[in-house]
Design a protein around this motif. Structure first.
Motif, mmCIF file in Angstrom:
data_model
loop_
_atom_site.group_PDB
_atom_site.id
_atom_site.type_symbol
_atom_site.label_atom_id
_atom_site.label_comp_id
_atom_site.label_asym_id
_atom_site.label_seq_id
_atom_site.Cartn_x
_atom_site.Cartn_y
_atom_site.Cartn_z
ATOM 1 N N GLN A 1 1.029 -1.174 -0.004
ATOM 2 C CA GLN A 1 0.041 0.145 -0.127
ATOM 3 C C GLN A 1 0.993 1.327 -0.062
ATOM 4 O OE1 GLN A 1 -2.316 1.069 3.543
ATOM 5 N NE2 GLN A 1 -4.088 1.388 2.286
ATOM 6 N N GLU B 1 -7.662 3.421 -5.383
ATOM 7 C CA GLU B 1 -7.810 2.820 -4.071
ATOM 8 C C GLU B 1 -8.743 1.579 -4.006
ATOM 9 O OE1 GLU B 1 -8.628 3.648 0.621
ATOM 10 O OE2 GLU B 1 -8.468 5.567 -0.712
ATOM 11 N N MET C 1 -3.571 3.211 -2.118
ATOM 12 C CA MET C 1 -3.801 1.927 -3.075
ATOM 13 C C MET C 1 -2.897 0.920 -3.044
ATOM 14 S SD MET C 1 -3.252 2.208 -7.284
ATOM 15 C CE MET C 1 -3.691 0.694 -8.176
#
Length: 361
Positions: free
Chosen positions: A73, A123, A88
């Motif tokens: 992430q 995301e 994301m």
């Protein structure tokens, strides 16, 4: 066990598009399967390159309404402006053996970009595909089914050995490769004629063009003998860096002006059939930064890929944004390897000189 039961916590009602300032971003990936790999299984490797104030964390998520997954992430600076890809899961692997990675490409003007489009955001896409798709075919169905406020090059692979590469925009997409035999690499350009109309292609001596061609060169040279270690060597390749500041392992420093634009925040090699997510914080070789005053905490780059076996991992954070292993990660490593820092010897590969592979031990 298949826990999939519809779209997880991502409803069309909640989908919004926001105007976000454009920030420098680059990345690249390579994939191989079938006769290209030693044991015919699919392998994908990638580097996430970003501005130096952005870093990566490693998470394991086990949603109630989807598959368990491990993912990288992107975390932005506190109080700073959000990028389209902040938070994301940019690459990951789920318990069914579906893996994916991504590089950023944006449409110029014919189609709306992520800040103007209505649909699944960057995301939301990472969480959706990893929790809901068990195969490459199911991942492509999700791309096709829901409106898109994301774009770029996307590489998918699954436990059966199937691999697919898609060039995706907000209104259009093209399946460039889909099958169980061959190799493919990409940087930050769309190369198909259908998608090039949306975004100017990078020439061979651009940053993206250089990394694209280098991936192709290394994948072709090593086809038939590719292993996880081979992919690690490719992802850590330094060819071109001293000449013009561009390389697959992206320190991205201009050798003439000594200006550093961005770096590899993380690097990974994913083996879907083994359920293993090999992950490295920072750049894969771990070499010292050339201009440390500009590169923040990236002198902490590990220089080693740690094998995270998803089936043995509990939900939670495993690596922090400043490169530190959490107690969860330390317990996992000690229980499975009886050492604190797993290492492995990585043999030489074709097409790579020792000058472009200086590994920090």
């Amino acid at each position: 066990m298949n826990k999939k039961s519809g779209l997880p916590a991502i409803s069309i009602v909640s989908i919004v598009a926001t105007c976000i300032s454009s920030l420098a971003f680059a990345s690249s990936f390579g994939g191989a399967t079938g006769s290209a790999t030693v044991d015919s299984k699919a392998l994908i490797a990638s580097n996430g390159d970003n501005e130096y104030q952005y870093n990566a964390v490693l998470l394991v998520v086990d949603p109630n309404d989807g598959y368990k997954y491990i993912g990288n992430q992107i975390v932005g600076p506190e109080g700073g402006s959000r990028s389209p890809w902040t938070d994301m899961i940019t690459r990951g692997l789920n318990e069914e053996g579906l893996a994916y990675t991504w590089t950023y490409v944006a449409p110029d003007n014919i189609e709306p970009d992520s800040g103007e489009a209505f649909g699944i955001t960057f995301e939301q896409f990472g969480r959706m595909v990893l929790s809901q798709a068990a195969t490459v075919e199911e991942a492509i169905e999700l791309v096709d089914e829901y409106p898109r406020a994301y774009h770029g090059n996307f590489l998918f692979a699954d436990a059966s050995g199937t691999m697919a590469m898609l060039e995706i925009s907000t209104k259009s997409y093209e399946v460039i490769f889909q099958g169980d035999d061959g190799t493919i690499g990409r940087a930050n350009s769309w190369l198909s004629p259908e998608m090039q109309r949306l975004s100017e292609a990078s020439d061979d001596m651009s940053d993206s063009g250089w990394r694209q061609n280098r991936w192709d060169e290394l994948l072709e040279a090593n086809s038939g003998s590719i292993t996880e270690q081979t992919m690690m060597r490719m992802a850590s390749d330094y060819e071109g860096a001293l000449e013009h500041g561009w390389s697959i392992e992206s320190h991205r420093c201009d050798p003439e002006t000594t200006v550093c634009r961005s770096a590899s925040t993380s690097s990974e090699v994913i083996s879907p059939s083994d359920g293993t997510f090999w992950w490295n914080w920072g750049w894969g070789s771990g070499r010292q930064p050339r201009f440390p005053e500009q590169q923040g905490i990236h002198d902490r780059s590990w220089g080693v890929y740690v094998p995270f076996k998803l089936s043995a991992l509990k939900p939670g954070e495993y690596v922090t944004k400043d490169s530190r292993l959490t107690p969860l990660a330390i317990r996992y490593i000690m229980n499975h390897f009886e050492i604190s820092t797993p290492t492995m010897e990585i043999d030489s590969i074709k097409g790579q000189s020792e000058e472009t592979w200086v590994r920090t031990q």
